[in-house]
Write a protein that holds these residues in place. Sequence first.
Motif, short mmCIF file in Angstrom:
data_model
loop_
_atom_site.label_atom_id
_atom_site.label_comp_id
_atom_site.label_asym_id
_atom_site.label_seq_id
_atom_site.Cartn_x
_atom_site.Cartn_y
_atom_site.Cartn_z
N LYS A 118 -16.98 -48.20 6.00
CA LYS A 118 -15.86 -48.33 5.84
C LYS A 118 -16.26 -48.48 4.47
O LYS A 118 -14.61 -48.04 3.58
CB LYS A 118 -15.00 -49.54 7.14
N ALA A 119 -16.37 -50.14 4.02
CA ALA A 119 -16.17 -50.19 2.53
C ALA A 119 -17.28 -49.98 1.76
O ALA A 119 -16.92 -50.57 1.10
CB ALA A 119 -16.03 -52.11 3.36
N ALA A 120 -18.00 -49.50 2.22
CA ALA A 120 -20.00 -49.70 1.95
C ALA A 120 -19.81 -47.86 2.17
O ALA A 120 -19.31 -47.32 1.94
CB ALA A 120 -21.20 -50.18 2.69
N VAL A 121 -20.47 -47.33 1.06
CA VAL A 121 -20.47 -45.82 0.78
C VAL A 121 -22.16 -45.90 2.00
O VAL A 121 -23.02 -46.26 1.80
CB VAL A 121 -20.86 -45.55 -0.82
N GLU B 75 -12.48 -40.33 8.06
CA GLU B 75 -12.22 -39.53 7.28
C GLU B 75 -12.87 -39.61 5.64
O GLU B 75 -13.14 -39.12 4.44
CB GLU B 75 -10.74 -39.15 6.99
N THR B 76 -12.81 -40.91 5.13
CA THR B 76 -13.36 -41.60 4.52
C THR B 76 -15.20 -40.58 3.64
O THR B 76 -15.37 -40.91 3.24
CB THR B 76 -13.39 -43.22 3.83
N ALA C 94 -17.03 -37.09 -10.44
CA ALA C 94 -16.60 -36.60 -9.42
C ALA C 94 -16.25 -38.12 -7.91
O ALA C 94 -14.97 -37.34 -7.65
CB ALA C 94 -17.48 -35.80 -7.87
N LEU C 95 -17.52 -38.40 -8.28
CA LEU C 95 -17.53 -39.79 -7.22
C LEU C 95 -16.22 -40.78 -7.09
O LEU C 95 -16.19 -42.26 -6.65
CB LEU C 95 -19.07 -40.44 -6.21
N ALA C 96 -16.77 -41.31 -8.59
CA ALA C 96 -16.27 -42.96 -9.33
C ALA C 96 -14.90 -43.25 -8.83
O ALA C 96 -14.96 -43.97 -8.08
CB ALA C 96 -17.23 -42.91 -10.44
N ALA C 97 -14.40 -42.57 -8.82
CA ALA C 97 -12.58 -43.13 -9.35
C ALA C 97 -12.42 -43.21 -7.95
O ALA C 97 -11.33 -44.86 -7.31
CB ALA C 97 -11.49 -41.44 -9.53
N ARG C 98 -12.82 -42.99 -6.99
CA ARG C 98 -12.58 -42.99 -5.22
C ARG C 98 -13.18 -43.94 -4.84
O ARG C 98 -12.82 -45.26 -3.84
CB ARG C 98 -12.79 -41.92 -4.56
N PHE C 99 -15.02 -44.39 -5.14
CA PHE C 99 -16.07 -44.29 -4.31
C PHE C 99 -15.83 -45.78 -5.31
O PHE C 99 -16.80 -45.94 -4.36
CB PHE C 99 -16.75 -43.62 -3.51
N GLY C 100 -16.58 -45.38 -6.33
CA GLY C 100 -17.56 -46.72 -7.48
C GLY C 100 -16.77 -47.55 -7.71
O GLY C 100 -17.74 -49.01 -7.47
N PHE D 144 -22.63 -48.22 -4.07
CA PHE D 144 -22.36 -47.13 -4.75
C PHE D 144 -23.44 -46.98 -5.37
O PHE D 144 -24.17 -46.08 -6.15
CB PHE D 144 -20.97 -47.35 -5.66
N GLU D 145 -23.68 -47.85 -6.93
CA GLU D 145 -24.56 -47.71 -7.63
C GLU D 145 -25.93 -47.88 -7.15
O GLU D 145 -27.09 -47.18 -7.89
CB GLU D 145 -24.16 -48.71 -9.06
#
Length: 416
Positions: A186-189, A234-235, A267-273, A278-279
């Motif tokens: 949910k809050a993590a990738v 869905e996220t 491709a991922l950073a804008a939504r999930f960064g 994430f990193e």
Amino acid sequence: MVEMTNRSEAVPGENERFEELGRGCYAYSADGCSNTGVVIGEKGVLIVDAQATPALAEKVLQKVRELTDKPIKQVVLTHFHSDNTLGALAFEPGEVIASDLTRRMMETRGVEEIRVARERDAALFAGLPGNTGVSMPSMTIASSMTIDLGELDVRLMHLGRAHTMGDLVVWVPQSGVIFAGDLVQKAAVPYCGDAHLADWPRALDRITAFRPTALMPGRGKSAIGAQAVATAVETTRDFVVTLRDAAAACVEQSLGLKDTFQAVRDALAARFGSKTDFEFHLPISVARAYDEALGLDQPQIWTRERIADLYDALDGTAGLSDGAPEQVAAEMAVVDAPAAEVSEEASATGGEAQASDLVSDSDFAASLALGSEEEQPEDGEDLDLSAEDIVEDEKPSDTPAPEEKAAADKVLEDAR
């Protein structure tokens, strides 16, 4: 420069939360830790995932003891990763349960996974003895089983390959609660280093088909309410699909791993960064997506040497955490869970349990038929869901989005 070790300022175990998800169902979460689920019935308590160390598991046990003094009957391990498993014996359970495939992964890559995990995230495993070995299950199941906790049935299910080859989810139909492990975040990738990215979305469809009203993800606060559950699912799907498709596009263009990493990150950073880890997870997750796009069905074992090579390839910075304990390099013994009694119908690994406590769900298990990577379902083969498996939404506002409902309806239609 890519990030090798967990440099989060969060102190593992701080800011504890103990949320009630539904009747008899709770979720423990804390900074820097994996989540633990708790189901309390008339006969006893079932734990879902066991924390990274016995000390962290004791923090969960204290919360449980504030509610009940009933015995811990079972600890269910949703998958093989050490941050979910090494605290299992601290609960002194009657059974430690995992899937057949999870046990196989523990046997073939568990020792190396512990070694790597401890060096990448030394703070999480602080205080763990250097010779700590794999917490093996005392019982395994092929596809599904039902546990009678007394006025609450708890259904364990392998919904297909996703976060790992052997993921289990735990569904409590009377409460509308599902414990998804790291299959949903949910809050993590999501961490995708041992994932099957092509199959993962189908497992998410199967979770949606149950229409849960609460869901415990792998880390962080739970999703409460049907719409919150749908959003979390869905996220997760969006992250997995974007990772998979972006890596595949790079392979089609004959890009190398370093260029692929940069393209996928963009491709991922804008939504999930901004999401947790994430990193930290991205290099290994991209490497797995790259391998899968090249046709490697089974994830490679993550050894210390392979990770060092990966980071050297990405930015020339090899090496592990400077603070990792020296004992990690020592040989680790496999530590078996306590001998426990097991139901024969449930593909157990030893002993016999009272039939009233552990009930094999034969028809339901047969419908899943997902026992190995060689036996994955075709697109039309889905869960055999009965009416009691579905908790209808009480409020119109909690109704899933049309595309989510369509996916769930397709599963139900195929099952009928």
